[in-house]
Write an enzyme that holds these catalytic residues in place. Structure first.
Site, PDB file in Angstrom:
ATOM      1  N   TYR A   1      64.639 -13.478  -3.438  1.00 13.81           N
ATOM      2  CA  TYR A   1      64.209 -13.126  -2.086  1.00 13.81           C
ATOM      3  C   TYR A   1      65.449 -12.805  -1.244  1.00 13.81           C
ATOM      4  CZ  TYR A   1      59.660 -15.246  -3.249  1.00 13.81           C
ATOM      5  OH  TYR A   1      58.456 -15.575  -3.825  1.00 13.81           O
TER       6      TYR A   1
ATOM      7  N   HIS B   1      59.944 -17.257 -12.552  1.00 16.10           N
ATOM      8  CA  HIS B   1      59.358 -16.263 -11.652  1.00 16.10           C
ATOM      9  C   HIS B   1      58.559 -15.215 -12.424  1.00 16.10           C
ATOM     10  CE1 HIS B   1      60.164 -14.367  -7.447  1.00 16.10           C
ATOM     11  NE2 HIS B   1      58.905 -14.249  -7.800  1.00 16.10           N
TER      12      HIS B   1
ATOM     13  N   SER C   1      49.987 -15.213  -1.045  1.00 12.67           N
ATOM     14  CA  SER C   1      49.212 -14.173  -0.348  1.00 12.67           C
ATOM     15  C   SER C   1      47.775 -14.629  -0.094  1.00 12.67           C
ATOM     16  CB  SER C   1      49.227 -12.864  -1.138  1.00 12.67           C
ATOM     17  OG  SER C   1      50.536 -12.370  -1.271  1.00 12.67           O
ATOM     18  N   PRO C   2      47.578 -15.824   0.460  1.00 15.68           N
ATOM     19  CA  PRO C   2      46.219 -16.355   0.629  1.00 15.68           C
ATOM     20  C   PRO C   2      45.414 -15.675   1.732  1.00 15.68           C
ATOM     21  CG  PRO C   2      47.794 -17.830   1.646  1.00 15.68           C
ATOM     22  CD  PRO C   2      48.604 -16.790   0.923  1.00 15.68           C
TER      23      PRO C   2
ATOM     24  N   GLY D   1      45.454 -12.309   1.946  1.00 18.99           N
ATOM     25  CA  GLY D   1      45.317 -10.929   1.488  1.00 18.99           C
ATOM     26  C   GLY D   1      46.345  -9.972   2.033  1.00 18.99           C
ATOM     27  N   ARG D   2      47.593 -10.435   2.171  1.00 19.77           N
ATOM     28  CA  ARG D   2      48.688  -9.621   2.701  1.00 19.77           C
ATOM     29  C   ARG D   2      48.317  -9.016   4.062  1.00 19.77           C
ATOM     30  NH1 ARG D   2      52.057  -9.553  -1.747  1.00 19.77           N
ATOM     31  NH2 ARG D   2      51.033  -9.597  -3.770  1.00 19.77           N
ATOM     32  N   GLY D   3      47.590  -9.828   4.848  1.00 14.59           N
ATOM     33  CA  GLY D   3      47.253  -9.439   6.207  1.00 14.59           C
ATOM     34  C   GLY D   3      45.846  -8.916   6.388  1.00 14.59           C
TER      35      GLY D   3
END
Length: 330
Positions: free
Chosen positions: A56, A124, A203-204, A206-208
């Site tokens: 990251y 990863h 991403s819980p 949904g990426r926004g």
């Protein structure tokens, strides 16, 4: 904040953690001051688990966390990852789960973080040609040395989890899981429950898409990831926003932000699940934390399923290039 087990023999952590990928500009510009404010507010809300990786920002996320902790700020149960490398000449990504690389990567991560050990160390991405049993033995050795509290794998199939678990208990599997990505329900959730492995859901929201401010074509263009992701390209983005408008309306009717409802739904699916939403904003973090305190009835769950039934999303969750590494199992 409720707590959940980070693996059968692991520590209790907050029901939701915090992903630290967003502080590196993955979804748009961010600053270290914003990251520090985010971490402080997370601690105030009772969030005790912080998830990062050595890739990251090419180590920047770990460095920011290290400087935050060195300043005497409230600590977290830390998780980091390794196993992704890039060819120095071509820049091509490849995976290395060799003992030598994992040890070097772990020691470098500990130095950046300014700690003697991390509670959770993930692979990863799996190196496909290296038996996962061999990798589990390497990680078990790190645990015996006291460098890590437990280990996990990101984006592996249930069969791979069982193979690794036959060598040593696996504390966690990290996988995308939300109302927009339901694949873990086809075996991974069940395997985690059976083996006492935490399913750490990234991403819980949904990426926004499952928030009150869904992505726009302009915001998608600012993200190196979203601007090549099928769900966020035309015409899929417009279709997905239109469908999730019904979810936003339902959340408003239930008196909560959409992000809160998305987190509450995920926590209600299984006691093995620990969502790790990522955000750059304190306000959004507070919405996510609110979801951890909600209790949904069977009727609530049915209403959510009615507006967002399984398979509603337009477009694959990854592009062909993004699918390189994760294990498909259904």
């Amino acid at each position: 904040m409720d707590s959940r087990k980070l693996g059968a023999n692991g520590p209790d952590v907050s029901a939701i953690g915090l992903g630290a990928m967003n502080i590196c500009g993955f979804y748009g510009p961010s600053s270290e001051d914003e990251a520090r404010a985010l971490f402080r507010r997370a601690a105030e809300l009772g969030v005790t688990h912080l998830d990062t990786s050595n890739v990251y920002g090419n180590g920047f996320s770990e460095e920011v966390i290290g400087r935050y902790l060195a300043a005497g700020e409230p600590g977290f149960t830390l998780a980091t990852k390794a196993g992704i490398r890039r060819d120095p000449d071509s820049g091509a990504r490849f995976y290395d789960n060799s003992p030598a690389h994992l040890r070097e990567a772990l020691e470098t991560s500990l130095e950046r973080l300014g700690v003697d050990r991390v509670e959770l160390f993930y692979i990863h991405r799996r190196e496909a040609d290296r038996p996962i049993e061999e990798v589990a033995e390497t990680l078990a050795d790190f645990r015996k040395e006291g460098l890590i509290g437990g280990f996990g794998f990101s984006e592996i199939a249930p069969a791979s989890l069982r193979r690794a678990g036959a060598v040593h208990p696996v504390a966690a599997v990290q996988s995308e899981y939300s109302l927009s990505t339901r694949a873990p329900e086809l075996g991974l959730v069940q395997a985690c429950e059976e083996l006492g492995t935490a399913l750490v859901a990234f991403s819980p929201v949904g990426r926004g898409l499952l928030t009150d401010v869904p992505p726009t074509p302009e915001s998608v263009e600012d993200s190196v990831f979203l601007k090549v992701n099928p769900r966020f390209l035309p015409p899929n983005l417009a279709a997905n926003v239109a469908i999730t408008d019904g979810f936003r309306a339902l959340a408003a009717e239930m008196g909560c932000p959409a992000a809160s409802l998305a987190i509450a739904w995920l926590l209600a699916r299984s006691p093995a699940v620990i969502p790790i939403p990522g955000t750059r904003g304190v306000g959004h973090l507070e919405e996510l934390g609110r979801g951890a305190g909600m209790r949904l009835s069977a009727e609530d769950m049915a209403r959510i399923e009615a507006v967002l039934p399984v398979g509603w999303a337009h477009g694959d969750r990854y592009s062909d290039a993004q699918w390189h590494g994760p294990e498909r199992f259904c």
